[in-house]
Design a protein around this motif. Structure first.
Motif, PDB file in Angstrom:
ATOM      1  N   MET A  11       0.572  -0.893  -0.169  1.00  0.00           N
ATOM      2  CA  MET A  11      -0.365   0.250   0.167  1.00  0.00           C
ATOM      3  C   MET A  11       1.053   1.227   0.120  1.00  0.00           C
ATOM      4  SD  MET A  11      -3.388   1.786   1.771  1.00  0.00           S
ATOM      5  CE  MET A  11      -3.907   0.036   1.477  1.00  0.00           C
ATOM      6  N   ALA A  12       0.524   2.167  -0.486  1.00  0.00           N
ATOM      7  CA  ALA A  12       1.741   3.217  -0.960  1.00  0.00           C
ATOM      8  C   ALA A  12       1.206   4.503   0.598  1.00  0.00           C
ATOM      9  CB  ALA A  12       1.176   4.278  -2.258  1.00  0.00           C
ATOM     10  N   VAL A  13       2.085   4.555   0.635  1.00  0.00           N
ATOM     11  CA  VAL A  13       2.556   5.800   2.125  1.00  0.00           C
ATOM     12  C   VAL A  13       2.523   7.190   1.845  1.00  0.00           C
ATOM     13  CG1 VAL A  13       3.238   4.310   3.109  1.00  0.00           C
ATOM     14  CG2 VAL A  13       4.764   4.488   2.437  1.00  0.00           C
ATOM     15  N   MET A  14       2.438   7.902   2.844  1.00  0.00           N
ATOM     16  CA  MET A  14       2.838   9.366   2.537  1.00  0.00           C
ATOM     17  C   MET A  14       4.260   9.454   4.214  1.00  0.00           C
ATOM     18  SD  MET A  14       1.109  13.105   2.615  1.00  0.00           S
ATOM     19  CE  MET A  14      -0.168  12.150   3.879  1.00  0.00           C
ATOM     20  N   VAL A  15       5.085   9.641   3.402  1.00  0.00           N
ATOM     21  CA  VAL A  15       5.926  10.211   5.251  1.00  0.00           C
ATOM     22  C   VAL A  15       6.227  12.085   4.855  1.00  0.00           C
ATOM     23  CG1 VAL A  15       8.487  10.016   6.144  1.00  0.00           C
ATOM     24  CG2 VAL A  15       7.243   8.324   3.763  1.00  0.00           C
ATOM     25  N   ILE A  16       5.665  12.311   6.207  1.00  0.00           N
ATOM     26  CA  ILE A  16       5.690  13.444   5.983  1.00  0.00           C
ATOM     27  C   ILE A  16       6.949  13.844   7.221  1.00  0.00           C
ATOM     28  CG2 ILE A  16       5.307  15.759   7.399  1.00  0.00           C
ATOM     29  CD1 ILE A  16       2.293  14.509   6.244  1.00  0.00           C
ATOM     30  N   ALA A  17       8.366  14.415   6.894  1.00  0.00           N
ATOM     31  CA  ALA A  17       8.954  14.868   7.604  1.00  0.00           C
ATOM     32  C   ALA A  17       9.289  15.834   8.585  1.00  0.00           C
ATOM     33  CB  ALA A  17      10.539  14.093   7.367  1.00  0.00           C
ATOM     34  N   GLU A  18       9.167  16.431   9.432  1.00  0.00           N
ATOM     35  CA  GLU A  18       9.268  18.047  10.020  1.00  0.00           C
ATOM     36  C   GLU A  18      10.431  18.052  10.288  1.00  0.00           C
ATOM     37  OE1 GLU A  18       6.844  19.945  10.045  1.00  0.00           O
ATOM     38  OE2 GLU A  18       5.022  18.603   9.701  1.00  0.00           O
ATOM     39  N   VAL A  19      11.288  18.610  10.210  1.00  0.00           N
ATOM     40  CA  VAL A  19      12.807  19.005  10.284  1.00  0.00           C
ATOM     41  C   VAL A  19      13.092  20.615  10.845  1.00  0.00           C
ATOM     42  CG1 VAL A  19      14.840  18.485   9.335  1.00  0.00           C
ATOM     43  CG2 VAL A  19      13.892  17.387   7.997  1.00  0.00           C
ATOM     44  N   ASP A  62      13.929   1.990  -4.956  1.00  0.00           N
ATOM     45  CA  ASP A  62      12.810   1.118  -5.361  1.00  0.00           C
ATOM     46  C   ASP A  62      11.277   1.414  -4.630  1.00  0.00           C
ATOM     47  OD1 ASP A  62      14.254  -0.261  -7.442  1.00  0.00           O
ATOM     48  OD2 ASP A  62      14.645  -1.968  -5.284  1.00  0.00           O
ATOM     49  N   GLY A  63      10.086   2.300  -4.971  1.00  0.00           N
ATOM     50  CA  GLY A  63       9.912   2.481  -4.759  1.00  0.00           C
ATOM     51  C   GLY A  63       9.168   3.579  -4.224  1.00  0.00           C
ATOM     52  N   PHE A  64      10.272   4.821  -4.563  1.00  0.00           N
ATOM     53  CA  PHE A  64       9.705   6.506  -5.003  1.00  0.00           C
ATOM     54  C   PHE A  64       8.633   6.542  -5.234  1.00  0.00           C
ATOM     55  CE2 PHE A  64      11.141  10.241  -6.531  1.00  0.00           C
ATOM     56  CZ  PHE A  64      10.910  11.342  -5.225  1.00  0.00           C
ATOM     57  N   VAL A  65       8.091   7.337  -5.460  1.00  0.00           N
ATOM     58  CA  VAL A  65       6.609   8.531  -6.156  1.00  0.00           C
ATOM     59  C   VAL A  65       7.331   9.186  -6.869  1.00  0.00           C
ATOM     60  CG1 VAL A  65       4.407   8.650  -6.307  1.00  0.00           C
ATOM     61  CG2 VAL A  65       5.258   5.667  -5.691  1.00  0.00           C
ATOM     62  N   VAL A 105       9.500  18.050   4.593  1.00  0.00           N
ATOM     63  CA  VAL A 105       9.648  16.965   3.893  1.00  0.00           C
ATOM     64  C   VAL A 105       8.312  16.094   3.636  1.00  0.00           C
ATOM     65  CG1 VAL A 105      10.527  15.486   2.452  1.00  0.00           C
ATOM     66  CG2 VAL A 105      11.995  17.816   3.594  1.00  0.00           C
ATOM     67  N   VAL A 106       7.924  16.171   2.160  1.00  0.00           N
ATOM     68  CA  VAL A 106       6.726  14.965   2.091  1.00  0.00           C
ATOM     69  C   VAL A 106       7.102  13.980   1.096  1.00  0.00           C
ATOM     70  CG1 VAL A 106       4.378  15.090   1.622  1.00  0.00           C
ATOM     71  CG2 VAL A 106       5.180  16.508   2.762  1.00  0.00           C
ATOM     72  N   GLU A 107       6.826  13.140   1.267  1.00  0.00           N
ATOM     73  CA  GLU A 107       7.537  11.857   0.202  1.00  0.00           C
ATOM     74  C   GLU A 107       6.141  10.962  -0.075  1.00  0.00           C
ATOM     75  OE1 GLU A 107      11.976  12.293   0.155  1.00  0.00           O
ATOM     76  OE2 GLU A 107      11.409  10.528   0.867  1.00  0.00           O
ATOM     77  N   ILE A 108       5.889  10.327  -1.290  1.00  0.00           N
ATOM     78  CA  ILE A 108       5.588   9.585  -1.803  1.00  0.00           C
ATOM     79  C   ILE A 108       6.223   8.081  -1.605  1.00  0.00           C
ATOM     80  CG2 ILE A 108       3.232   9.049  -3.124  1.00  0.00           C
ATOM     81  CD1 ILE A 108       1.922  10.957  -0.868  1.00  0.00           C
ATOM     82  N   TRP A 109       5.449   6.991  -1.539  1.00  0.00           N
ATOM     83  CA  TRP A 109       6.604   5.745  -0.726  1.00  0.00           C
ATOM     84  C   TRP A 109       5.664   4.806  -2.064  1.00  0.00           C
ATOM     85  CZ3 TRP A 109      12.069   4.738  -1.812  1.00  0.00           C
ATOM     86  CH2 TRP A 109      12.704   7.036  -0.902  1.00  0.00           C
ATOM     87  N   ASN A 123      11.368   3.606   5.082  1.00  0.00           N
ATOM     88  CA  ASN A 123      12.131   3.823   5.900  1.00  0.00           C
ATOM     89  C   ASN A 123      13.264   3.149   4.919  1.00  0.00           C
ATOM     90  OD1 ASN A 123       9.962   4.609   7.544  1.00  0.00           O
ATOM     91  ND2 ASN A 123       9.524   1.856   7.963  1.00  0.00           N
ATOM     92  N   GLN A 124      13.661   2.115   4.354  1.00  0.00           N
ATOM     93  CA  GLN A 124      14.796   1.548   3.946  1.00  0.00           C
ATOM     94  C   GLN A 124      15.352   2.699   2.659  1.00  0.00           C
ATOM     95  OE1 GLN A 124      13.980  -1.949   1.432  1.00  0.00           O
ATOM     96  NE2 GLN A 124      13.784  -3.053   3.211  1.00  0.00           N
ATOM     97  N   PHE A 125      15.114   3.691   2.471  1.00  0.00           N
ATOM     98  CA  PHE A 125      16.199   4.640   1.785  1.00  0.00           C
ATOM     99  C   PHE A 125      16.697   5.619   2.722  1.00  0.00           C
ATOM    100  CE2 PHE A 125      16.209   9.223  -0.229  1.00  0.00           C
ATOM    101  CZ  PHE A 125      16.881   8.340  -0.930  1.00  0.00           C
ATOM    102  N   PHE A 126      15.904   5.642   4.206  1.00  0.00           N
ATOM    103  CA  PHE A 126      15.828   7.068   5.487  1.00  0.00           C
ATOM    104  C   PHE A 126      16.569   6.373   6.098  1.00  0.00           C
ATOM    105  CE2 PHE A 126      15.998   9.043   9.267  1.00  0.00           C
ATOM    106  CZ  PHE A 126      15.406  10.086   8.674  1.00  0.00           C
TER     107      PHE A 126
END
Length: 97
Positions: A1-9, A32-35, A48-52, A59-62
């Motif tokens: 399932m696709a996820v949205m990752v929000i990083a508050e930096v 792999d998995g980056f959208v 930062v907002v990413e879709i994977w 998590n693996q990329f991070f």
């Protein structure tokens, strides 16, 4: 399932963000998995907002590519949200065909 990752930096600057993006843009675009990736300044830093395609891929990329390049004192607060839907231009084109 696709996820949205929000990083508050907190504490991140535009210069710091741009430096990270310069280091990571190439590998991110082939991951792999980056959208998608988007970012903007906020009052106390950067968001930062990413879709994977999956939480595992994000998590693996991070862990492999982002965490080792973070400047001292910069610790993103990441949240991951499973998405109910994700529409992209390609998906919409397929639906129209």
């Amino acid at each position: 399932m696709a996820v949205m990752v929000i990083a508050e930096v907190r504490g991140q600057t535009q210069q710091g963000y741009d430096g990270m993006l310069n280091v990571l843009a190439g590998v991110l675009s082939r991951a792999d998995g980056f959208v998608a990736h988007a970012a903007h300044p906020v009052d106390d830093g950067w968001r930062v907002v990413e879709i994977w395609t999956s939480k595992t891929a994000a998590n693996q990329f991070f862990a492999k590519h982002v965490a080792p390049h973070l400047p001292p004192g910069i610790h993103p607060k990441r949240t991951v949200q499973e998405l109910h839907s994700l529409l992209t231009a390609a998906v919409m084109d397929d639906r129209r065909s």
